[in-house]
Design a protein around this motif. Sequence first.
Motif, PDB file in Angstrom:
ATOM      1  N   ALA B 190      19.758 -51.166  25.509  1.00 57.23           N
ATOM      2  CA  ALA B 190      21.165 -51.452  25.830  1.00 57.23           C
ATOM      3  C   ALA B 190      21.279 -52.146  27.186  1.00 57.23           C
ATOM      4  O   ALA B 190      22.057 -53.095  27.348  1.00 57.23           O
ATOM      5  CB  ALA B 190      21.979 -50.154  25.817  1.00 57.23           C
ATOM      6  N   LEU B 191      20.494 -51.686  28.166  1.00 57.36           N
ATOM      7  CA  LEU B 191      20.554 -52.304  29.502  1.00 57.36           C
ATOM      8  C   LEU B 191      20.073 -53.753  29.453  1.00 57.36           C
ATOM      9  O   LEU B 191      20.727 -54.655  29.987  1.00 57.36           O
ATOM     10  CB  LEU B 191      19.715 -51.486  30.495  1.00 57.36           C
ATOM     11  N   ALA B 192      18.954 -53.989  28.799  1.00 56.93           N
ATOM     12  CA  ALA B 192      18.422 -55.356  28.713  1.00 56.93           C
ATOM     13  C   ALA B 192      19.432 -56.267  28.019  1.00 56.93           C
ATOM     14  O   ALA B 192      19.700 -57.383  28.469  1.00 56.93           O
ATOM     15  CB  ALA B 192      17.084 -55.354  27.969  1.00 56.93           C
ATOM     16  N   LYS B 194      22.739 -55.835  27.633  1.00 57.30           N
ATOM     17  CA  LYS B 194      23.974 -56.080  28.378  1.00 57.30           C
ATOM     18  C   LYS B 194      23.722 -56.996  29.570  1.00 57.30           C
ATOM     19  O   LYS B 194      24.622 -57.688  30.043  1.00 57.30           O
ATOM     20  CB  LYS B 194      24.615 -54.763  28.814  1.00 57.30           C
ATOM     21  N   GLY B 195      22.463 -57.016  30.046  1.00 57.82           N
ATOM     22  CA  GLY B 195      22.083 -57.939  31.115  1.00 57.82           C
ATOM     23  C   GLY B 195      21.769 -59.339  30.608  1.00 57.82           C
ATOM     24  O   GLY B 195      21.352 -60.200  31.387  1.00 57.82           O
ATOM     25  N   GLY B 196      21.970 -59.575  29.319  1.00 67.33           N
ATOM     26  CA  GLY B 196      21.837 -60.938  28.791  1.00 67.33           C
ATOM     27  C   GLY B 196      20.535 -61.237  28.082  1.00 67.33           C
ATOM     28  O   GLY B 196      20.310 -62.370  27.656  1.00 67.33           O
ATOM     29  N   ALA B 197      19.646 -60.244  27.968  1.00 67.58           N
ATOM     30  CA  ALA B 197      18.391 -60.495  27.259  1.00 67.58           C
ATOM     31  C   ALA B 197      18.621 -60.421  25.754  1.00 67.58           C
ATOM     32  O   ALA B 197      19.493 -59.689  25.284  1.00 67.58           O
ATOM     33  CB  ALA B 197      17.330 -59.476  27.676  1.00 67.58           C
ATOM     34  N   ASP B 198      17.829 -61.169  25.022  1.00 68.14           N
ATOM     35  CA  ASP B 198      17.883 -61.119  23.567  1.00 68.14           C
ATOM     36  C   ASP B 198      17.250 -59.799  23.099  1.00 68.14           C
ATOM     37  O   ASP B 198      16.118 -59.483  23.464  1.00 68.14           O
ATOM     38  CB  ASP B 198      17.122 -62.308  22.986  1.00 68.14           C
ATOM     39  N   ALA B 201      13.873 -60.106  21.187  1.00 70.50           N
ATOM     40  CA  ALA B 201      12.791 -60.585  22.061  1.00 70.50           C
ATOM     41  C   ALA B 201      12.373 -59.483  23.025  1.00 70.50           C
ATOM     42  O   ALA B 201      11.177 -59.293  23.293  1.00 70.50           O
ATOM     43  CB  ALA B 201      13.242 -61.828  22.820  1.00 70.50           C
ATOM     44  N   PHE B 202      13.360 -58.736  23.540  1.00 69.65           N
ATOM     45  CA  PHE B 202      13.042 -57.627  24.441  1.00 69.65           C
ATOM     46  C   PHE B 202      12.135 -56.618  23.747  1.00 69.65           C
ATOM     47  O   PHE B 202      11.122 -56.176  24.305  1.00 69.65           O
ATOM     48  CB  PHE B 202      14.329 -56.945  24.910  1.00 69.65           C
ATOM     49  N   ARG B 204      10.248 -57.064  21.141  1.00 68.45           N
ATOM     50  CA  ARG B 204       8.959 -57.675  20.847  1.00 68.45           C
ATOM     51  C   ARG B 204       8.055 -57.612  22.077  1.00 68.45           C
ATOM     52  O   ARG B 204       6.873 -57.283  21.993  1.00 68.45           O
ATOM     53  CB  ARG B 204       9.169 -59.122  20.380  1.00 68.45           C
ATOM     54  N   PHE B 205       8.634 -57.934  23.253  1.00 69.16           N
ATOM     55  CA  PHE B 205       7.868 -57.841  24.500  1.00 69.16           C
ATOM     56  C   PHE B 205       7.379 -56.408  24.722  1.00 69.16           C
ATOM     57  O   PHE B 205       6.192 -56.166  24.958  1.00 69.16           O
ATOM     58  CB  PHE B 205       8.719 -58.302  25.688  1.00 69.16           C
TER      59      PHE B 205
END
Lengths: 295, 295
Positions: B190-192, B194-198, B201-202, B204-205
Motif C-alpha cells: 500500500a505504501l509503495a 500510494k507513493g506512485g510505484a506500480d 512491479a513492486f 515482482r521486485f
Amino acid sequence: MRESVGLLGTGRMGTAIGRRLLAAGVGLTVWNRTPARTEPLVADGAVAAATPAALAACEVVFVAVSASADLLAVLDGPEGLLARPDGLRVVVDCSTVSAAASARARQLAADAGVGFVAAPVSGNPAVVAAGRACFVASAPAAQFAVAEPLLGRIGRAAVRVGDGEQSRLVKLCHNLYLGVLVQALAEVTALAEKGGADREAFLRFLGETVVGSPWVRDRTPALAAGDLTPTFTTALLRKDFDLGLAAAREHEVPMAVAGLTHQLVQAAIGRGLGERDLLSLFAVQAQASGLAPPG
Amino acid sequence: MRESVGLLGTGRMGTAIGRRLLAAGVGLTVWNRTPARTEPLVADGAVAAATPAALAACEVVFVAVSASADLLAVLDGPEGLLARPDGLRVVVDCSTVSAAASARARQLAADAGVGFVAAPVSGNPAVVAAGRACFVASAPAAQFAVAEPLLGRIGRAAVRVGDGEQSRLVKLCHNLYLGVLVQALAEVTALAEKGGADREAFLRFLGETVVGSPWVRDRTPALAAGDLTPTFTTALLRKDFDLGLAAAREHEVPMAVAGLTHQLVQAAIGRGLGERDLLSLFAVQAQASGLAPPG
C-alpha cells in the motif's frame, strides 16, 4: 562496437559493479575522488579519467558514491559530469542517497538534457560480485530502456517501478518488510523452542517451505547459534524504519505491524543492542520468553 | 525386496501421497472408509484392503485422514490398525489433527508396541503431487529414522524438530509466520503504491530479493490484480492464529506482532471477508490507505 560506459565512484560497491561490466565485455571509463582506488578496475581493463567531466562522452554513466553530497558533487560544477554532456544520454545512480538529493540530481540532469535513472541495489557488494543483485529503478520508460541492458549484465534483474523517485521508497519498503519478517521470525522461533522444538531444525524446516526466503536460509546458522555479529545493525534498521514510517506518514498510509516493529527495534536499541546485528530482535524476544539468552 | 507400506485414507492428500510412493516403486496397500475412493491408487498398482487391521503386516503405515476422530477410529478397536500389529513398526500421521488427538494416538501406538511419527505436511495435495512438499516431523530419533527414507521419496524434505508433539506446534508457527508476512506485505505494498510505484512491479521486485519467498512470487498475480478468490480463507487463518496464540499463552511466550496481526485478521472478518482469501488483509489495508479497493 563496444558500449562506452562510465563509472563514477570505485568504492566497494562501485568496484563490484565495474567488474561485472568489464566481465561482460563493456568498455569502461572510471573516476574516483581518491584516484588510487581505481587501480583494481584499471588492472582489469578500465581506463581511468582525471575528472567526472571526462566521462561525458560515454552514453551511460553509473554513479556509486557513498552520500548525497557526493552525488551532487560529481554531477554539478565546471568539472562535473553534466558540465558538457557530449554524447551522454543517461546517468544511472546506484548510490544510497536521500530522495531530496536524488530529485535534485534528476533536475540537474534534466537541465543538461540528460536522463536520470534512480537504481538502488538490493544486495551488498559481495552479492553484486556474484551476479545476484537486483535493481529497483525509477525513471521514464525511455530512459530506463537505455540503462536496462547494462543493469541486466550487472545483476540478475532490474525492475522499473515508476517514473520518478519511487525506487527510493520501494527500497525503504523492502527494508520495512525485512524488519517485520525478522520480528515475526523471532516470535515463532521463541514459541517453537519453548514448546520443545529444536531451534535449528525449526528454522531449517521454515526455510524449506513456501514462506522460506533466501534471507531465512542465509541467516539460519547465525540465528540457531544466537550470533549477533553485525551484518546489518539494529541502529541502521531503525534509521530505515524512521525514514519509511515518515514516508508513510507523508502519504497517509497506516502501518500497524511496521509501526509496532519500529518500537520493538527501539526496545532492542534501548537495551544496548544498537550496534549488534538486527537479530537483536530475537535476543529481546528470547529474554521476554524466559529462554536462555542467545550467543 | 520392495518395502511393504500401508496407507489409511485416500482422500485428496492421501491419494497424492500414495501416488508418490507408487511412483518410487514402493509396494503399497491402501484402505479408505469409502472403498471406491481407493480406485485411482489401485489402478496405479496399489492393493486395497478391507479393514485398517489388514495393514498391520506393513512395516510403515501412513495415515492421511481429515479429522481427529478419524485418526483414532482407524487406529483403535477390533478392526483398527493397532489391534494385531504384526510386523508394524511405525505409524506416520500426515493428517491435520489436534495435539490432543495426536498425543492420544501416540499413546495407543506405544501401548501396542508401535512407534508414532507426527508428520504434518507443508503444502497442499498439488504441491505433494509435484514432489515439492516438506514434512515437519516429531518422534524419537529411532522411529523417525524408519519413516525418513519414505518421507524423502514423497516430498523434498523431512525435518525432525522434536521427540513428541512439537511438529503440530511448528505447523502453527509456520502459519503465524505466514499471516504476519501477508500483513507486512499488505502494508508495504500500500505504501509503495500510494507513493506512485506500480503495484505489480513492486511485488515482482520484492519477489526477486533475498526476502522474497515462493509464496510472494506465487501470489503476486493475485495480489497485483486484487483477486480475493480463496486459496486459504481468512477464517481458516484466524483459526490457526486462535490455536497458535493459545499455545503461546500456554508456553508463556509474548507474541507482539502476531497478536496484532490476529486482530487485523479479525478486522477483515468483521468486514465480511472471512470466506475470502487471506489476501483480505490487503483489501482492508488498501481501504485504510485511501487506495481504490482491489478486485
